[in-house]
Design an enzyme around this catalytic site. Structure first.
Site, PDB file in Angstrom:
ATOM      1  N   GLU A  65       0.879  -1.155   0.000  1.00 22.15           N
ATOM      2  CA  GLU A  65       0.000   0.000   0.000  1.00 22.15           C
ATOM      3  C   GLU A  65       0.927   1.217   0.000  1.00 22.15           C
ATOM      4  O   GLU A  65       1.805   1.318   0.853  1.00 22.15           O
ATOM      5  CB  GLU A  65      -0.843  -0.043   1.277  1.00 22.15           C
ATOM      6  CG  GLU A  65      -1.953   0.948   1.279  1.00 22.15           C
ATOM      7  CD  GLU A  65      -2.788   0.892   2.566  1.00 22.15           C
ATOM      8  OE1 GLU A  65      -2.641  -0.050   3.357  1.00 22.15           O
ATOM      9  OE2 GLU A  65      -3.570   1.835   2.756  1.00 22.15           O
ATOM     10  N   ARG A 300       5.217 -12.947   9.712  1.00 22.30           N
ATOM     11  CA  ARG A 300       5.871 -11.687   9.394  1.00 22.30           C
ATOM     12  C   ARG A 300       7.195 -11.609  10.133  1.00 22.30           C
ATOM     13  O   ARG A 300       7.421 -12.325  11.106  1.00 22.30           O
ATOM     14  CB  ARG A 300       4.975 -10.501   9.725  1.00 22.30           C
ATOM     15  CG  ARG A 300       4.638 -10.342  11.181  1.00 22.30           C
ATOM     16  CD  ARG A 300       3.605  -9.241  11.401  1.00 22.30           C
ATOM     17  NE  ARG A 300       4.175  -7.925  11.244  1.00 22.30           N
ATOM     18  CZ  ARG A 300       3.758  -7.023  10.344  1.00 22.30           C
ATOM     19  NH1 ARG A 300       2.755  -7.298   9.535  1.00 22.30           N
ATOM     20  NH2 ARG A 300       4.309  -5.850  10.280  1.00 22.30           N
ATOM     21  N   LYS A 310       4.652   0.773   9.079  1.00 19.72           N
ATOM     22  CA  LYS A 310       4.820   2.036   8.360  1.00 19.72           C
ATOM     23  C   LYS A 310       4.256   3.196   9.166  1.00 19.72           C
ATOM     24  O   LYS A 310       4.817   4.283   9.183  1.00 19.72           O
ATOM     25  CB  LYS A 310       4.108   1.957   7.003  1.00 19.72           C
ATOM     26  CG  LYS A 310       4.928   1.244   5.942  1.00 19.72           C
ATOM     27  CD  LYS A 310       4.215   1.283   4.605  1.00 19.72           C
ATOM     28  CE  LYS A 310       3.496  -0.015   4.354  1.00 19.72           C
ATOM     29  NZ  LYS A 310       2.409   0.027   3.432  1.00 19.72           N
TER      30      LYS A 310
END
Ligand code: ATP
Ligand code: MG
Length: 605
Positions: A65, A300, A310
């Site tokens: 994204e 992850r 982020k």
């Protein structure tokens, strides 16, 4: 003390199998995707049916994204997805998952493109192909939504968000049907078109998939798939005032791009049933071609002393806790790059940590080890003095002769050479000069030596690396009793590399830089950004564990071979560690080096 850190670079490890490779091996053997076609660009069932059999054996994708800069966790995902495509004769797609109009920006788009390229990958089948953008599929997504409505599989819900939440139920309690759930397809279609045409307020209604309000999986209790949001999108402008939800958009993006293996992190596991449900419905309706993509989840990356979100990294930037997204302390790809990390070191890291299905923490030293290993084999060596004090060789003129040299005062300068790299003679030699005065490390002198200290103390002999052996005579001090210089005398006929030079045995070898030809440099010594190994675990406020000493800027002297180096050049400063010429601030005449990583893992020792 000599630099005895030279190690052979580790051979490329064989590709270790993992659960994703096993799945792909199985799919290839079973011909699961053998019938797929590919029309050269993303599209619906009819589009691909008119294309060729897909030349790519598998298709994976990396779908960031564009709402921030990529970080080390994304590097793992990039190496997995692009690496699998490379190893299996497939193609990996770079796709911007830009379905959320508010947080996205072209600045992020550009930096993501740069970072993936820099890591060594190209996408979508050719080195200059444009990345795909999910927002290009808004038209299809809208059509898919209308199809679901017509098939009785979606409805417009006008409950308030609070009512919707209350009626969703929870783990032990089934949901309650919305009073709008029984609307006819015609009525839903009319309402949905009004939503699209801007007839309703933001948040006043949503389109929901009609699945099962009593499903044990809460994600299957009629998830919202479209919402009203008047926001200008960076790609589609004001064309739309309704936007698809991520859970609806993502499987469609994969399918339009003929992705075979859609690899994501574990938090999406509960979304998988909806992913499959949606694929089945749209294939049933003839909108998408079979076989559909399948989602697989991996753990992850969690790295100690590092945050990989982020949003939280953005907070560090906007609150000026660091100097920008590319601050060398940041775990962003641009930050790591500026710190001295190479694509090879990050790829090695991704290989080494592997792919698993259970969450764990990777020790930060694993990342540092990968950098050290990849730099050791090829980084040129150089001498630098980081905490300089002058060493004055008092008998220099007597031994070397006087009045005929190139030194400022006419004193002799003695040519010294050293290999650029100890294991690569083909890289040649560095040249520098020793004179009457040289810079040495302040810590290389102890008036009263501590146990095991073999460097400079009165009466002790050491070798100035690549030069002569000297004997220490003590220190010169100012009135306050502070050392201003170290005194020494040179032992004749001990020059490194000349016959008989080792007739005088010494236990210590020290690095130095000539006062005459040394070059001043700014050196930025970096340390971990956080003092807590898990700065944001369990909802902790990571700002509280910021390390106040994560950056120390010093003025150092470096050997003259560094005067002409370029930004991004990496070196091993002998005895100190690996340094990189800063890619932003370094220039001819203003040398700036960043500490990339020390020679040894010394954290916490
Ligand atoms: P963030 O929370 O930092 O915004 P994200 O998961 O929302 O991360 P995206 O841009 O949506 O970021 O992610 C792109 C891809 O990178 C996704 O497939 C995601 O699963 C993967 N990814 C993100 N963070 C990590 C991580 N820490 N380890 C491995 N993969 C990750
Ligand atoms: Mg995200």
């Amino acid at each position: 003390m000599s630099s005895s850190t030279e190690k052979k670079t580790a051979p490329e490890p064989p590709k270790v199998s993992n659960f994703l490779r096993q799945i792909i091996d199985h799919d290839l053997a079973a011909g699961t995707y053998a019938t797929r076609r590919w029309a050269g660009t993303p599209g619906d069932a009819a589009h691909h049916a008119a294309g060729q059999p897909d030349p790519a054996k598998i298709r994976t994708r990396f779908p960031p994204e564009p709402n921030g800069y990529l970080h080390i966790g994304h590097a793992k995902s990039i190496c997995i997805n692009f690496g699998l495509a490379r190893d299996y004769g497939g193609v990996c797609h770079l796709r911007f998952d830009d379905t959320n109009p508010e947080k996205e920006d072209t600045e992020y788009v550009n930096s993501i493109i740069d970072s993936v390229k820099w890591l060594g990958f190209d996408w979508n089948g050719s080195p200059d192909a444009a990345p795909y953008q999910a927002s290009d599929y808004f038209g299809f997504m809208y059509r898919a939504a209308e199809y679901l409505i017509e098939a009785g599989r979606a409805y417009v819900d006008e409950q308030t968000p609070e009512q919707m939440r209350a009626n969703r139920g929870d783990f032990g309690k089934p949901g309650v049907d919305s009073p709008f759930r029984a609307r006819t397809p015609a009525e839903n279609l009319a309402r949905f078109r009004e939503m699209r045409d801007g007839a309703h307020e933001d948040g006043s209604m949503v389109l929901r998939a009609k699945i099962a309000m009593d499903s044990p999986n809460i994600n299957m209790r009629d998830p919202a798939i479209y919402r009203i949001r008047r926001a200008t999108h960076h790609n589609t402008g004001d064309t739309w005032c309704i936007y698809p939800m991520y859970t609806f958009a993502h499987p469609i993006e994969d399918a339009l791009e003929q992705i075979t293996h859609s690899i994501c992190t574990l938090e999406f596991e509960d979304q998988r049933p909806f992913y499959d449900w949606l694929m089945e419905r749209l294939i049933e309706g003839g909108l998408l071609s079979a076989p559909p993509p399948k989602q697989y989840e991996f753990a992850r990356l969690n790295l100690t002393y590092v945050i990989t979100s982020k949003r939280k990294l953005a907070q560090l930037v906007y609150d000026h806790k660091v100097q920008g997204w590319d601050d060398p302390r940041m775990p962003t790809i641009v930050g790591l790059r500026r710190r001295g990390y190479t694509p090879e070191s990050l790829q090695l890291f991704a290989e080494r940590i592997g792919v698993t299905k259970s969450d764990s923490w990777i020790d930060y030293s694993t990342l540092e080890g990968c950098l050290r290993e990849t730099l050791d084999g090829n980084a040129p060596r150089a001498m630098a003095v980081l905490d300089p004090i002058k060493l004055v060789i008092e008998n220099w003129d007597e031994v070397m002769g006087v009045g005929k040299g190139a030194g400022e005062d006419g004193s002799v300068l003695d040519d010294c050479t050293a290999p650029v790299h100890p294991h690569h003679p083909e890289l040649g030699k560095r040249q520098f000069k020793m004179g009457k005065e040289v810079w040495i490390e302040r810590s290389d002198y102890e008036e009263v030596p501590s146990k095991g200290f073999f460097r400079l103390f009165p009466g002790n002999k050491v070798r100035l690396k690549y030069g002569h052996v000297i004997e220490c005579l003590g220190a010169t001090k100012n009135e306050a009793g502070e050392k201003t210089a170290i005194r020494a005398s040179l032992i004749p006929d001990t020059k490194s590399g000349t016959p008989g030079s080792d007739s005088v045995k010494v236990k210590g070898v020290i690095t130095w830089v000539g006062v005459n030809d040394g070059v001043q440099a700014e050196v930025r010594l970096y340390d971990r950004l956080f003092t807590d190994a898990q700065p944001d675990a369990g909802g902790k406020d990571f700002i509280e564990s910021l390390n106040p000493n994560s950056l120390k800027v010093i003025t150092a002297f470096v050997e003259p071979s560094l005067a002409t180096c370029s930004a991004d050049d990496k070196f091993q400063f002998e005895r100190h560690g690996y340094f990189v010429a800063d890619r932003v601030d370094h220039a001819a005449g203003k040398l700036v080096f960043n500490l990339a990583v020390g020679l040894k893992d010394s954290w916490g020792k």
